[in-house]
Design an enzyme around this catalytic site. Structure first.
Site, PDB file in Angstrom:
ATOM      1  N   GLU A 117      11.328  -3.704 -13.074  1.00 59.75           N
ATOM      2  CA  GLU A 117      10.275  -3.006 -13.828  1.00 59.75           C
ATOM      3  C   GLU A 117       9.582  -3.949 -14.810  1.00 59.75           C
ATOM      4  O   GLU A 117       8.366  -3.871 -14.997  1.00 59.75           O
ATOM      5  CB  GLU A 117      10.859  -1.805 -14.592  1.00 59.75           C
ATOM      6  CG  GLU A 117      11.503  -0.737 -13.703  1.00 59.75           C
ATOM      7  CD  GLU A 117      10.508   0.113 -12.921  1.00 59.75           C
ATOM      8  OE1 GLU A 117       9.294   0.000 -13.139  1.00 59.75           O
ATOM      9  OE2 GLU A 117      10.971   0.890 -12.054  1.00 59.75           O
ATOM     10  N   ASP A 258      10.649   0.250  -0.648  1.00 61.68           N
ATOM     11  CA  ASP A 258       9.185   0.227  -0.542  1.00 61.68           C
ATOM     12  C   ASP A 258       8.465  -1.075  -0.913  1.00 61.68           C
ATOM     13  O   ASP A 258       7.838  -1.732  -0.087  1.00 61.68           O
ATOM     14  CB  ASP A 258       8.581   1.415  -1.314  1.00 61.68           C
ATOM     15  CG  ASP A 258       9.163   1.594  -2.726  1.00 61.68           C
ATOM     16  OD1 ASP A 258       9.947   0.733  -3.162  1.00 61.68           O
ATOM     17  OD2 ASP A 258       8.832   2.587  -3.386  1.00 61.68           O
ATOM     18  N   GLU A 372       0.563   6.312  -4.750  1.00 61.40           N
ATOM     19  CA  GLU A 372       0.649   5.618  -3.462  1.00 61.40           C
ATOM     20  C   GLU A 372      -0.342   6.127  -2.409  1.00 61.40           C
ATOM     21  O   GLU A 372      -0.990   5.337  -1.728  1.00 61.40           O
ATOM     22  CB  GLU A 372       2.085   5.691  -2.903  1.00 61.40           C
ATOM     23  CG  GLU A 372       3.054   4.704  -3.525  1.00 61.40           C
ATOM     24  CD  GLU A 372       3.555   5.106  -4.904  1.00 61.40           C
ATOM     25  OE1 GLU A 372       3.198   6.203  -5.402  1.00 61.40           O
ATOM     26  OE2 GLU A 372       4.302   4.315  -5.511  1.00 61.40           O
TER      27      GLU A 372
END
Ligand SMILES: *[C@@H]1O[C@H](CO)[C@@H](O)[C@H](O)[C@H]1NC(C)=O
Ligand SMILES: *[C@@H]1O[C@H](CO)[C@@H](O)[C@H](O)[C@H]1NC(C)=O
Ligand SMILES: *[C@@H]1O[C@H](CO)[C@@H](O)[C@H](O)[C@H]1NC(C)=O
Length: 427
Positions: A117, A258, A372
């Protein structure tokens, strides 16, 4: 990232039919300009709510109108918002915030930070802002883009992450203390995306600063991951970075995995790197062969290819965008329309959607404002010019305003069904 809290049984007979692709109508310049203005005012509703209620904390809590530190304590929302300010043409605010961050943010802090992150949000946000700063009318220093205060901040943050990569495999730990490095007793188990989502930021950093260490560790982690793929060419969900053993063996394109695939494609394009592209092509073949059913992508056991979870997760909606980036418009369009049909069924994209049941999954029915599917629509529109992709953009604006808007910003939306959906005019 999410870990799996449930498993489900797959039954091929229940798969929904492919949604046929109907070319949408064109939007007039007036409609486009209306939606552009709506998006701008939505941005300022969220942004000003953050400034008024949450700054200097990382994030706004829109329901209680206050702020909290989440991924560190670096006023993260401001870092994240910089490039958007430039895209919306707000140069004065960009300049004010860029200067404010330089004066106030310090990475020498006793915080256990997510390596992943911190990279995508902080290092990535600062690098984008650094590269955009000239366009935003900021006075840049001699030597820009290879020098500058925002670049130094990005480098400073990235250096704090480097101790995480000191493992026998080169795959990084998931968490690092920004002051002290890896904590004693830190778990060696991390998710796939946590290993393979560095090449964009770290290679940019190396090429701007001239220090190869960042690109080198990112590449080493990618190579290590590549070597762990199964005989049928799939990777699992969680891995031990000391032993390279797969701890969670679900292979798919969603949560936990992902952005590994995203960074292979985007890294290949940004760096014009055939090795990265080859890796993606190989994965794409196996993913198509083992996880794709009726243009849905399921979760399968990484060694056997047997279905473990017939679920569509909203995070997976980035996939059509990747397919369109490599020119596979036909696959991209088909999976996009499956996902869009889910959006239209619920007036938003639920976090989890059971494909056999054609319905949301208990406790995962909300729409947590994920971008997304919208990013995929953007790439597909750029690739094809087909206005049906803009239609998704319009639906997104209407839905988010309807199900997510609250007084102090936007919150996870509750998806609607049937009659509710019709009465709100979203169908
Ligand atoms: C830029 O953003 C600030 C803070 O939200 C706002 O006060 C100002 O009106 C914006 N300027 C423009 C040109 O939109
Ligand atoms: C960071 O994690 C370590 C190990 O779990 C813990 O001992 C320490 O108190 C944590 N530090 C902070 C600031 O949360
Ligand atoms: C596709 O899967 C079959 C087994 O179902 C296997 O025999 C074949 O080699 C696979 N092809 C690729 C390209 O992975």
């Amino acid at each position: 990232m999410l870990t799996f809290l449930f498993s489900a049984i797959f039954c091929a007979a229940y798969l929904s039919p492919i949604i046929s692709h109907v070319k949408g109508r064109d939007f007039t310049e007036q409609e486009m300009s209306h939606y552009r203005d709506r998006v701008k005012s939505m941005f300022y509703h969220a942004y000003n709510s953050y400034l008024d209620n949450a700054y200097p904390y990382d994030e706004l809590r829109p329901l209680t109108c206050d702020g909290q530190d989440t991924w560190g304590s670096f006023s993260l929302t401001l870092i994240d918002a910089l490039d958007t300010l430039l895209i919306l043409g707000n140069h004065t605010e960009f300049q004010r915030v860029a200067t404010l961050l330089q004066d106030t943010v310090d990475f020498d802090i006793d915080v256990n930070a997510s390596v992943f992150e911190t990279n995508i949000r902080v290092v990535g946000g600062l690098l984008s802002a650094h590269l955009l700063s000239k366009r935003a009318g900021m006075k840049v220093e001699e030597g820009w883009p290879c020098s500058g205060p925002l670049l130094r901040m990005a480098e400073d943050a990235a250096r704090k992450l480097l101790p995480a990569f000191q493992t026998p495999t080169g795959m990084p730990y998931g968490t690092v203390n920004l002051l002290r490095g890896v904590n004693p007793g830190e778990t060696p188990v991390t998710c796939t995306a946590g290993v393979g989502t560095f090449i964009l930021e770290f290679s940019t950093l190396s090429r701007l600063t001239g220090d190869p260490v960042f690109e080198n560790v990112a590449r080493k982690a990618l190579r290590a991951l590549w070597r762990t793929r199964s005989d049928i060419g799939l990777v699992g969900n969680h891995i031990d970075v000391i032993t390279s053993k797969w701890v969670a063996q679900d292979a798919g394109i969603g949560a936990g995995v992902d952005s590994y695939f995203e960074y292979l494609v985007k890294g290949a394009i940004m760096l014009q790197d055939e090795k990265l592209l080859t890796m993606f092509y190989e994965f794409d073949k196996s993913i198509k062969n083992y996880t794709k059913f009726d243009d849905w992508y399921l979760w399968v056991q990484m060694h056997k290819g047997t279905v473990s979870m017939p679920v569509f997760q909203s995070l997976e909606a980035f996939w059509p965008g990747m397919q369109s980036l490599i020119g596979d418009i036909s696959s991209a369009t088909k999976s996009f329309h499956n996902y869009y049909s889910v959006w239209r069924q619920f007036g938003g994209l639920p976090e989890f959607y059971s494909i056999p049941q054609g319905y949301t999954v208990d406790k995962r029915e909300g729409y947590p404002l994920r971008p997304e599917l919208i990013e995929s629509a953007m790439y597909l529109y750029k690739a094809t010019g087909d206005p049906s992709f803009i239609q998704l953009g319009r639906d997104a604006v209407e839905s988010i305003d309807r199900i997510s808007r609250v007084n102090c910003g936007f919150a996870t939306g509750i998806c609607l069904v049937g009659e509710e959906l019709r009465t709100t005019g979203l169908l």
